[in-house]
Design an enzyme around this catalytic site. Sequence first.
Site, PDB file in Angstrom:
ATOM      1  N   LYS A 113      -6.235  -1.869  15.778  1.00  0.00           N
ATOM      2  CA  LYS A 113      -6.556  -0.460  15.551  1.00  0.00           C
ATOM      3  C   LYS A 113      -7.907  -0.368  14.851  1.00  0.00           C
ATOM      4  CE  LYS A 113      -4.733   3.654  13.184  1.00  0.00           C
ATOM      5  NZ  LYS A 113      -3.672   4.201  12.309  1.00  0.00           N
TER       6      LYS A 113
ATOM      7  N   LYS B  42      -6.463  -3.962  11.462  1.00  0.00           N
ATOM      8  CA  LYS B  42      -6.753  -2.539  11.257  1.00  0.00           C
ATOM      9  C   LYS B  42      -8.086  -2.448  10.532  1.00  0.00           C
ATOM     10  CE  LYS B  42      -4.904   1.750   9.298  1.00  0.00           C
ATOM     11  NZ  LYS B  42      -3.806   2.367   8.516  1.00  0.00           N
TER      12      LYS B  42
END
Length: 336
Positions: free
Chosen positions: A255, A203
């Site tokens: 992400k 992330k």
Amino acid sequence: MTAYGNFPGSRPRRLRTTPAMRRMVAETRLDPANLILPAFVREGIDAPVAISAMPGVHQHTLDTLRKAAVEAVSAGVSGIMLFGVPEDAKKDARGTAGTDPDGILQLGLRAVREEVGDDLVVMSDLCLDEYTDHGHCGVLTADGRVDNDATLERYAEMAQVQADAGAHVVGPSGMMDGQVGVVRDALDQTGYEDVSILAYTAKYSSAFYGPFREAVGSSLTGDRKTYQQDPANARESLRELALDLEEGADMVMVKPAGPYLDILAKVAGAVDVPVAAYQISGEYAMIEAAAEKGWIDRDKAILESLTGIRRAGAQMILTYWATEVAGWLGRGADRG
């Protein structure tokens, strides 16, 4: 150039001649089952609230969340990832609304499970940022740093209340070291061995999260660069991947999706567990904004962006277009 004899001997264009031919030889296919719908449920509202930076996306009431879940099932979407938006007055330094059994996220999980049962994989965002008055993903030290290990204790509590509320899958997203292992232990020790973990493995600290801050009513000032990954780094994501798998992750995620397709491909090529990617708010907003200006063909751009994510190795894609696109695919949409 004049063709002589069999020149050119190889003509790849033969396999592009018609839509039927292109469908038949397509190497990458999108299916409704690949899609997961992120959804926001907000406390203290009696009608959905539009998110200005994300046209078509709303903060739901419990009733409209139920409706969205039913629509996702009908379209063939596989999962729904829920994010809670508490009232500002309930935010505090430790994010206690996130572990309240009657907190808004837990109420949303119960509502969706009551409505659709096991027909949709019900997922919950496991993070404190929506519930803290400082907007960070963890507990802060006296000097304002995120305390990794104190935060893990809170994540263990969150995992238990989310499982109690009916989550099939929890998604620890705070990028704390050791978060997957702590969550796995917390679930196993409370009889939730069957609840899966979707690890937010890579992330990144991204500029594309902007619209999401509005969607969850974030109280953040500053940034999250001390715990989310540096966009300049690639090898680091594989280190995070190895740790998450060692700690018991059932699925892993990258992400954002679009700006990190290289990372997604590296992760997908390195594992034998399901791989997800999150097409985040900024990615959504850019396409919607450009389409509104008439600069791009909206529907074709959406399908192309999702096909690229799938081609890079994602088996599951979290996208705010999940239900809409699943409807297109069910009607045999041509990628163009």
